[in-house]
Design a protein around this motif. Structure first.
Motif, PDB file in Angstrom:
ATOM      1  N   ASN A   9      23.615  40.172  43.346  1.00 55.86           N
ATOM      2  CA  ASN A   9      24.632  40.934  42.606  1.00 55.86           C
ATOM      3  C   ASN A   9      25.205  40.174  41.423  1.00 55.86           C
ATOM      4  N   LEU A  10      25.489  38.889  41.600  1.00 54.31           N
ATOM      5  CA  LEU A  10      26.240  38.170  40.573  1.00 54.31           C
ATOM      6  C   LEU A  10      25.565  36.921  40.069  1.00 54.31           C
ATOM      7  N   ARG A  11      24.631  36.360  40.792  1.00 49.90           N
ATOM      8  CA  ARG A  11      24.123  35.056  40.378  1.00 49.90           C
ATOM      9  C   ARG A  11      22.671  35.133  39.971  1.00 49.90           C
TER      10      ARG A  11
ATOM     11  N   LEU B 126      36.894  42.391  38.949  1.00 49.20           N
ATOM     12  CA  LEU B 126      36.928  41.575  37.727  1.00 49.20           C
ATOM     13  C   LEU B 126      36.968  40.089  38.071  1.00 49.20           C
ATOM     14  N   GLN B 127      37.790  39.724  39.031  1.00 51.03           N
ATOM     15  CA  GLN B 127      37.940  38.316  39.390  1.00 51.03           C
ATOM     16  C   GLN B 127      36.656  37.754  39.978  1.00 51.03           C
ATOM     17  N   ILE B 128      36.003  38.528  40.833  1.00 45.89           N
ATOM     18  CA  ILE B 128      34.746  38.068  41.429  1.00 45.89           C
ATOM     19  C   ILE B 128      33.697  37.838  40.341  1.00 45.89           C
ATOM     20  N   ARG B 129      33.640  38.757  39.383  1.00 44.15           N
ATOM     21  CA  ARG B 129      32.666  38.593  38.295  1.00 44.15           C
ATOM     22  C   ARG B 129      32.991  37.369  37.442  1.00 44.15           C
ATOM     23  N   VAL B 130      34.258  37.187  37.105  1.00 39.89           N
ATOM     24  CA  VAL B 130      34.655  36.056  36.255  1.00 39.89           C
ATOM     25  C   VAL B 130      34.342  34.730  36.929  1.00 39.89           C
ATOM     26  N   GLU B 131      34.514  34.660  38.259  1.00 42.18           N
ATOM     27  CA  GLU B 131      34.322  33.396  38.978  1.00 42.18           C
ATOM     28  C   GLU B 131      32.890  33.202  39.443  1.00 42.18           C
ATOM     29  N   SER B 132      32.004  34.111  39.055  1.00 46.44           N
ATOM     30  CA  SER B 132      30.600  33.985  39.453  1.00 46.44           C
ATOM     31  C   SER B 132      29.839  33.177  38.411  1.00 46.44           C
ATOM     32  N   HIS B 133      28.538  32.966  38.696  1.00 45.42           N
ATOM     33  CA  HIS B 133      27.695  32.238  37.744  1.00 45.42           C
ATOM     34  C   HIS B 133      27.304  33.098  36.556  1.00 45.42           C
ATOM     35  N   ARG B 134      27.541  34.406  36.636  1.00 46.35           N
ATOM     36  CA  ARG B 134      27.313  35.325  35.509  1.00 46.35           C
ATOM     37  C   ARG B 134      28.635  36.024  35.218  1.00 46.35           C
ATOM     38  N   PRO B 135      29.538  35.361  34.499  1.00 44.53           N
ATOM     39  CA  PRO B 135      30.908  35.876  34.365  1.00 44.53           C
ATOM     40  C   PRO B 135      31.053  37.085  33.447  1.00 44.53           C
TER      41      PRO B 135
ATOM     42  N   ILE C  40      34.909  41.657  50.951  1.00 47.81           N
ATOM     43  CA  ILE C  40      35.767  41.042  51.970  1.00 47.81           C
ATOM     44  C   ILE C  40      35.596  39.531  52.025  1.00 47.81           C
ATOM     45  N   LEU C  41      34.699  38.989  51.186  1.00 51.93           N
ATOM     46  CA  LEU C  41      34.487  37.545  51.185  1.00 51.93           C
ATOM     47  C   LEU C  41      35.267  36.898  50.059  1.00 51.93           C
ATOM     48  N   ASP C  42      35.633  35.662  50.288  1.00 56.14           N
ATOM     49  CA  ASP C  42      36.415  34.922  49.302  1.00 56.14           C
ATOM     50  C   ASP C  42      35.472  34.217  48.341  1.00 56.14           C
ATOM     51  N   THR C  43      35.470  34.642  47.050  1.00 52.21           N
ATOM     52  CA  THR C  43      34.644  33.971  46.038  1.00 52.21           C
ATOM     53  C   THR C  43      35.512  33.233  45.031  1.00 52.21           C
ATOM     54  N   SER C  44      36.748  32.942  45.398  1.00 59.61           N
ATOM     55  CA  SER C  44      37.623  32.204  44.486  1.00 59.61           C
ATOM     56  C   SER C  44      37.095  30.787  44.304  1.00 59.61           C
ATOM     57  N   ASN C  45      37.623  30.128  43.311  1.00 60.37           N
ATOM     58  CA  ASN C  45      37.193  28.752  42.994  1.00 60.37           C
ATOM     59  C   ASN C  45      35.687  28.681  42.818  1.00 60.37           C
ATOM     60  N   ASP C  46      35.143  29.740  42.122  1.00 59.57           N
ATOM     61  CA  ASP C  46      33.710  29.819  41.837  1.00 59.57           C
ATOM     62  C   ASP C  46      32.885  29.883  43.125  1.00 59.57           C
TER      63      ASP C  46
END
Length: 557
Positions: A555-557, A435-444, A458-464
């Motif tokens: 996947n997300l952008r 959920l957090q990865i999706r919310v912080e992506s370009h397609r939330p 395993i990658l950090d996608t915090s702070n967008d």
């Protein structure tokens, strides 16, 4: 001649025939004034008589309004007005000189009723002055009578208006009593229906009997709960659609008129009345509103009963994801008809609140999962709905279904990995991560499953994903820029080469190019990136960078 001399003049009883004729004319004029006295007609007759007596002109006429004289006719002359006012109601000369001007006041019972300013080349004779003063008396009486009649007519008009208003009030009161009696009958009928064994359906049937129209009751999801058709009308589809205002709902279509049923600001359903021409009476509208209030009580009661079961499921879901209470969890789940023996997953649903339809997102999740025949334990988390479902249930359509139900696509769903009941805390953490990865992506907005995140797990996608973007740019920035400016495929070539384990033949075949072309491209990659492809650390970082870039993009952008 002084005023007293006029009485002396009359007392001598030596009036000639002409004077006696003048007095007779004055008597006739006075009688005429008093026949149907009005201010305008009285002043006209008095003016005509004064001119006939002396041949003078009348440059100013005054009448009394309130307690002061005001000009009634004549050319404006402020100086003359002040001179007349200075006479204080006593007749007499107002200006000496070549022109004779005289203020003749009309007094009745000691009160000035009006005045003339008479003007002539010379002073009239004694008999003419006598006649003028004789004229003043009936004129004053007529003016006073005209004012009295005017006042009485005004009072009569006010009384008539008061009577009409009272009659209108009586009619309104009568109509109100009739309406209140009708409303009391409506209330009694609906209350009796609500007290029957089948409250909702009986209320709908009673409302149809009262209005003589088709009535339908739907829940907040558009499902029909009761319907009574009249004259062959058919039940409508879902009547709830979003309005511009938050938590509002209006009628879909023009034949059915809808009233939204709410309790504690939550939309519980909608009641519709068939009225294509919008001809409902006030009693019909009252009946619908009162029936809506009674059904709101019924629906709220049903919801309270259901809430007990929901609360049990919520408590169990909370205990499972917290890793507590597992000893008796299977027995508690069995009581709720939920099978904990197989693999499970945790789902987190976050949505904008309030939703445009006013439907609670937790209720919407429960409704859609029930429609999908997916057993679930549902609870709450700050900003999200927590769901425990059996692994194997297809949740791919859940996002689209919820978007359609609440008329909003502003929501995110995170799905954790499969696990046994003891390991649900891990699945909960994975759902939170997805959920957090999706919310912080370009397609939330949308659904993300932890199993599908690949490298992003395993990658950090915090702070967008700022740090991840910086890492990718550090290792691939020069190649990405070259591909953009020259329409080359260096990044793709590097990805295929690394995925081929550095094997030239396999990479060239996959790229459908010659080995020499591959060798040239790899040389350009070394030159532009400054990285040694033979170095294991460089190869590892480059491989991670191209995989992360692909995952973020695809996947997300």
């Amino acid at each position: 001649m002084r005023a007293s001399s006029y009485q002396e003049f009359v007392a001598r009883d030596d009036l000639d025939a002409k004077s006696q004729s003048g007095l007779y004319d004055l008597f006739r004029a006075g009688s005429k004034m008093l026949e149907r006295p009005t201010t305008r007609e009285t002043l006209r007759l008095a003016g005509a008589s004064a001119k006939a007596i002396t041949g003078c002109t009348i440059p100013a006429v005054y009448v009394t309004e309130g307690n002061r004289l005001v000009r009634h006719s004549g050319k404006a002359n402020h100086r003359l007005d002040l001179q007349v006012e200075a006479r204080a109601g006593t007749s007499g000369i107002v200006e000496n000189g070549d022109i004779w001007r005289y203020a003749l006041f009309f007094r009745e019972t000691g009160k000035v009723r009006g005045a003339f300013v008479l003007q002539a080349a010379g002073e009239p004779s004694d008999i003419e002055m006598f006649m003028l003063h004789a004229l003043a008396e009936p004129t004053a009486t007529a003016l006073a009578t005209a004012e009295l009649i005017k006042r009485e007519r005004r009072q009569a008009r006010e009384l008539r208006l008061l009577f009409e208003a009272q009659a209108g009030s009586n009619r309104t009161m009568t109509a109100t009593i009739v309406r209140l009696n009708a409303h009391e009958h409506i209330r009694d009928s609906i209350v009796a229906a609500a007290g029957s064994g089948n409250g909702e359906a009986q209320i709908v049937e009673t409302l149809s009997a009262i209005t003589g129209r088709s009535i339908v009751l739907q829940d907040s999801f558009g499902n029909e709960r009761a319907f009574i058709g009249v004259d062959g009308s058919t039940s409508p589809s879902s009547m709830l659609v979003p309005d511009d205002n938050v938590s509002a709902a209006v009628l879909l279509g023009t034949e059915w008129r809808a009233t939204v049923i709410r309790s504690r600001r939550e939309t519980l359903g909608v009641i519709g009345i068939f009225d294509p021409d919008d001809t409902r009476s006030e009693d019909d509208r009252f009946a619908v509103e009162y029936a809506s209030a009674m059904i709101a009580v019924e629906l709220a009661h049903h919801r309270d009963v259901a809430e007990i079961e929901i609360r049990l499921g919520r408590d169990l879901a909370d205990d499972l994801v917290a890793g507590a209470g597992i000893v008796d969890a299977f027995a508690r789940a069995e009581a709720l008809n939920f099978d904990l023996s197989g693999s499970q997953r945790v789902v987190l649903v976050s949505w904008e609140t309030p939703t445009p339809t006013g439907i609670d997102i937790g209720a919407a999740v429960r409704h859609e999962l029930a429609a999908m025949r997916v057993p679930a334990l549902i609870s709450r988390r700050p900003g999200a709905v927590l769901v425990v479902v059996a692994d194997g249930d297809d949740l791919s359509s859940l996002y689209e279904r919820l978007s359609s139900t609440v008329f909003s696509a502003r929501g995110t769903i995170g799905v954790g990995g499969r696990c046994i009941a003891d390991d649900l805390p891990r699945s909960f953490a994975e759902a939170s991560r997805a959920l957090q990865i999706r919310v912080e992506s370009h397609r939330p907005y949308g659904l993300s499953s932890h199993d599908d995140l690949g490298l992003l797990r395993i990658l950090d996608t915090s702070n967008d994903g700022v740090e991840l973007d910086r890492y990718v740019n550090e290792w691939l920035g020069a190649l990405v820029e070259h591909d953009r400016d020259h329409r080359s495929q260096l990044v793709h070539t590097l990805s295929v080469y690394l995925d081929s384990g550095g094997n030239y033949d396999r990479a060239a075949d996959a790229l459908i190019i010659h080995r020499s072309t591959l060798r040239y491209r790899l040389g350009r990659i070394r030159e532009l990136s400054g990285r040694d492809l033979a170095d294991p650390d460089s190869r590892l970082n480059l491989h991670i960078a191209v995989r992360a870039r692909a995952a973020l993009r695809d996947n997300l952008r």
